[in-house]
Design a protein around this motif. Sequence first.
Motif, PDB file in Angstrom:
ATOM      1  N   LEU A   1       0.822  -1.218   0.000  1.00 17.93           N
ATOM      2  CA  LEU A   1       0.000   0.000   0.000  1.00 17.93           C
ATOM      3  C   LEU A   1       0.857   1.269   0.000  1.00 17.93           C
ATOM      4  O   LEU A   1       1.991   1.275   0.487  1.00 17.93           O
ATOM      5  CB  LEU A   1      -0.902   0.006   1.231  1.00 17.93           C
ATOM      6  N   ASP A   2       0.246   2.342  -0.523  1.00 20.32           N
ATOM      7  CA  ASP A   2       0.920   3.644  -0.556  1.00 20.32           C
ATOM      8  C   ASP A   2       0.238   4.670   0.339  1.00 20.32           C
ATOM      9  O   ASP A   2       0.831   5.691   0.669  1.00 20.32           O
ATOM     10  CB  ASP A   2       0.931   4.178  -1.989  1.00 20.32           C
ATOM     11  N   PHE A   3      -1.027   4.436   0.679  1.00 21.32           N
ATOM     12  CA  PHE A   3      -1.704   5.411   1.551  1.00 21.32           C
ATOM     13  C   PHE A   3      -2.768   4.733   2.409  1.00 21.32           C
ATOM     14  O   PHE A   3      -3.321   3.695   2.030  1.00 21.32           O
ATOM     15  CB  PHE A   3      -2.339   6.547   0.731  1.00 21.32           C
ATOM     16  N   VAL A   4      -2.990   5.334   3.580  1.00 18.83           N
ATOM     17  CA  VAL A   4      -4.070   4.893   4.482  1.00 18.83           C
ATOM     18  C   VAL A   4      -4.718   6.141   5.072  1.00 18.83           C
ATOM     19  O   VAL A   4      -4.020   7.051   5.528  1.00 18.83           O
ATOM     20  CB  VAL A   4      -3.521   4.011   5.644  1.00 18.83           C
ATOM     21  N   LEU A   5      -6.051   6.194   5.042  1.00 17.26           N
ATOM     22  CA  LEU A   5      -6.775   7.277   5.732  1.00 17.26           C
ATOM     23  C   LEU A   5      -7.505   6.693   6.935  1.00 17.26           C
ATOM     24  O   LEU A   5      -8.352   5.817   6.787  1.00 17.26           O
ATOM     25  CB  LEU A   5      -7.797   7.943   4.801  1.00 17.26           C
ATOM     26  N   HIS A   6      -7.156   7.194   8.127  1.00 15.67           N
ATOM     27  CA  HIS A   6      -7.863   6.846   9.370  1.00 15.67           C
ATOM     28  C   HIS A   6      -8.842   7.989   9.634  1.00 15.67           C
ATOM     29  O   HIS A   6      -8.433   9.090   9.993  1.00 15.67           O
ATOM     30  CB  HIS A   6      -6.833   6.729  10.499  1.00 15.67           C
ATOM     31  N   SER A   7     -10.120   7.739   9.375  1.00 13.85           N
ATOM     32  CA  SER A   7     -11.139   8.792   9.532  1.00 13.85           C
ATOM     33  C   SER A   7     -12.212   8.253  10.472  1.00 13.85           C
ATOM     34  O   SER A   7     -13.334   7.969  10.069  1.00 13.85           O
ATOM     35  CB  SER A   7     -11.708   9.117   8.144  1.00 13.85           C
ATOM     36  N   ILE A   8     -11.800   8.085  11.732  1.00 11.19           N
ATOM     37  CA  ILE A   8     -12.601   7.337  12.712  1.00 11.19           C
ATOM     38  C   ILE A   8     -12.725   8.141  14.000  1.00 11.19           C
ATOM     39  O   ILE A   8     -11.716   8.598  14.545  1.00 11.19           O
ATOM     40  CB  ILE A   8     -11.909   5.992  13.049  1.00 11.19           C
ATOM     41  N   GLY A   9     -13.927   8.310  14.477  1.00 13.02           N
ATOM     42  CA  GLY A   9     -14.110   8.972  15.773  1.00 13.02           C
ATOM     43  C   GLY A   9     -15.441   8.574  16.361  1.00 13.02           C
ATOM     44  O   GLY A   9     -16.449   8.484  15.654  1.00 13.02           O
ATOM     45  N   MET A  10     -15.469   8.304  17.663  1.00  9.39           N
ATOM     46  CA  MET A  10     -16.721   7.980  18.339  1.00  9.39           C
ATOM     47  C   MET A  10     -16.526   8.073  19.848  1.00  9.39           C
ATOM     48  O   MET A  10     -15.542   7.559  20.367  1.00  9.39           O
ATOM     49  CB  MET A  10     -17.143   6.556  17.980  1.00  9.39           C
ATOM     50  N   SER A  11     -17.446   8.769  20.511  1.00  9.84           N
ATOM     51  CA  SER A  11     -17.421   8.831  21.965  1.00  9.84           C
ATOM     52  C   SER A  11     -18.794   8.460  22.508  1.00  9.84           C
ATOM     53  O   SER A  11     -19.754   9.200  22.311  1.00  9.84           O
ATOM     54  CB  SER A  11     -17.072  10.250  22.435  1.00  9.84           C
ATOM     55  N   PRO A  12     -18.889   7.314  23.201  1.00 12.97           N
ATOM     56  CA  PRO A  12     -20.173   6.963  23.825  1.00 12.97           C
ATOM     57  C   PRO A  12     -20.623   8.030  24.820  1.00 12.97           C
ATOM     58  O   PRO A  12     -21.825   8.296  24.947  1.00 12.97           O
ATOM     59  CB  PRO A  12     -19.880   5.640  24.537  1.00 12.97           C
ATOM     60  N   ASN A  13     -19.673   8.672  25.518  1.00 14.20           N
ATOM     61  CA  ASN A  13     -20.063   9.719  26.477  1.00 14.20           C
ATOM     62  C   ASN A  13     -20.739  10.894  25.774  1.00 14.20           C
ATOM     63  O   ASN A  13     -21.736  11.439  26.262  1.00 14.20           O
ATOM     64  CB  ASN A  13     -18.830  10.216  27.255  1.00 14.20           C
ATOM     65  N   ILE A  14     -20.203  11.290  24.610  1.00 15.07           N
ATOM     66  CA  ILE A  14     -20.824  12.387  23.853  1.00 15.07           C
ATOM     67  C   ILE A  14     -22.175  11.927  23.320  1.00 15.07           C
ATOM     68  O   ILE A  14     -23.174  12.630  23.427  1.00 15.07           O
ATOM     69  CB  ILE A  14     -19.903  12.867  22.711  1.00 15.07           C
ATOM     70  N   ARG A  15     -22.207  10.720  22.789  1.00  9.80           N
ATOM     71  CA  ARG A  15     -23.471  10.177  22.259  1.00  9.80           C
ATOM     72  C   ARG A  15     -24.576  10.206  23.293  1.00  9.80           C
ATOM     73  O   ARG A  15     -25.729  10.476  22.990  1.00  9.80           O
ATOM     74  CB  ARG A  15     -23.272   8.730  21.827  1.00  9.80           C
ATOM     75  N   LYS A  16     -24.210   9.891  24.548  1.00  6.16           N
ATOM     76  CA  LYS A  16     -25.235   9.817  25.600  1.00  6.16           C
ATOM     77  C   LYS A  16     -25.387  11.146  26.325  1.00  6.16           C
ATOM     78  O   LYS A  16     -26.070  11.216  27.351  1.00  6.16           O
ATOM     79  CB  LYS A  16     -24.876   8.723  26.611  1.00  6.16           C
ATOM     80  N   GLY A  17     -24.738  12.196  25.831  1.00  8.11           N
ATOM     81  CA  GLY A  17     -24.903  13.538  26.400  1.00  8.11           C
ATOM     82  C   GLY A  17     -24.334  13.711  27.797  1.00  8.11           C
ATOM     83  O   GLY A  17     -24.820  14.521  28.590  1.00  8.11           O
ATOM     84  N   LYS A  18     -23.262  12.966  28.123  1.00 10.00           N
ATOM     85  CA  LYS A  18     -22.663  13.068  29.461  1.00 10.00           C
ATOM     86  C   LYS A  18     -21.816  14.336  29.591  1.00 10.00           C
ATOM     87  O   LYS A  18     -21.047  14.666  28.695  1.00 10.00           O
ATOM     88  CB  LYS A  18     -21.753  11.851  29.713  1.00 10.00           C
ATOM     89  N   GLU A  19     -21.953  14.987  30.767  1.00  9.91           N
ATOM     90  CA  GLU A  19     -21.130  16.162  31.084  1.00  9.91           C
ATOM     91  C   GLU A  19     -19.698  15.718  31.415  1.00  9.91           C
ATOM     92  O   GLU A  19     -19.491  14.589  31.868  1.00  9.91           O
ATOM     93  CB  GLU A  19     -21.688  16.842  32.333  1.00  9.91           C
ATOM     94  N   TYR A  20     -18.734  16.643  31.283  1.00 13.53           N
ATOM     95  CA  TYR A  20     -17.332  16.300  31.549  1.00 13.53           C
ATOM     96  C   TYR A  20     -17.103  15.939  33.021  1.00 13.53           C
ATOM     97  O   TYR A  20     -16.165  15.232  33.358  1.00 13.53           O
ATOM     98  CB  TYR A  20     -16.414  17.452  31.129  1.00 13.53           C
TER      99      TYR A  20
END
Length: 270
Positions: free
Chosen positions: A88-107
């Motif tokens: 291979l000559d290239f790889v794109l990692h375009s991945i993001g997910m936060s269950p805390n954000i999904r469930k609307g959790k405060e910091y």
Amino acid sequence: MANNLLKGKRGIIFGALDENSIAWKTALKVKEEGGSFTLTNAPIAMRLGTINQLAAACGAEVIPADATSEADLNNLFSKSMEVLGGKLDFVLHSIGMSPNIRKGKEYGDMNYDWYLKTIDISALSFHKVLQTSEKLDAMNEWGSVVALSYIAAQRAYPDYTDMAQAKAMLESIARSYGQRYGSMKKVRVNTISQSPTKTTAGIGISGFDVFFDFAQMMSPLGNATAEDCASYCVAMFSDYTRMVTMQNLMHDGGFSASGITKELVERLSK
Ligand SMILES: NC(=O)c1ccc[n+]([C@@H]2O[C@H](COP(=O)([O-])OP(=O)(O)OC[C@H]3O[C@@H](n4cnc5c(N)ncnc54)[C@H](O)[C@@H]3O)[C@@H](O)[C@H]2O)c1
């Protein structure tokens, strides 16, 4: 305006969920520039999204992989080399997910199992991708690996919660692995720090519209779109950026270097 910048190059594109995804736009642009690739996403996302439409448009094979699973990644890299007919000559990692954000959790009310999941999916997966690729000797010399980041790695944003730590770690992995892979095999590793963009991951963050508009006013060129980001990825996969590695590249219309802009001053003095 295609220029065959990626003619003869082979790669893997992670993270095309639907037509708004940055990875989706990148796949189309890479195809336009003569590159060939496999597409991948987590099995569940493949059921929810429309990746097969993209695969048909690009003549690309889809190989499911949960980016947190070393076994899946091993299978993905091995099969990709088989399908594409070489390393291979290239790889794109375009991945993001936060269950805390999904469930609307405060910091101040984080669920720590989910926190670890955020880090595993959004940052550690990048190390797993690179390590798998190294172990299988899957990259050609001067290959280019790019992951997508956000300026919350450097600055605090109240609703970005645990994703801020994930992005800081992602950028750190690009530096550490970039040093190793560069001296070992001349493989380049960078992150692109993209403007707020209206995608499934983007609009899932509460207050997104406000910080999208704020970034727009704070950026002399305006926010970079997903298409703009796709073009930058193509440039980073091309031979015109051969000596760029271990960098976090700001792709934000000037946002990160602006103190305040005339537009914002005028708006706030009304
Ligand atoms: N949208 C924005 O405002 C913005 C800004 C800067 C950076 N980014 C980054 O760009 C990247 C792409 O996001 P996007 O905005 O195109 O949104 P998107 O929702 O279209 O893409 C996120 C992708 O991550 C995939 N994913 C989640 N868990 C996975 C797993 N376990 N294994 C494999 N894949 C998994 C999803 O299926 C999806 O395809 C992310 O890293 C995101 O943080 C986005």
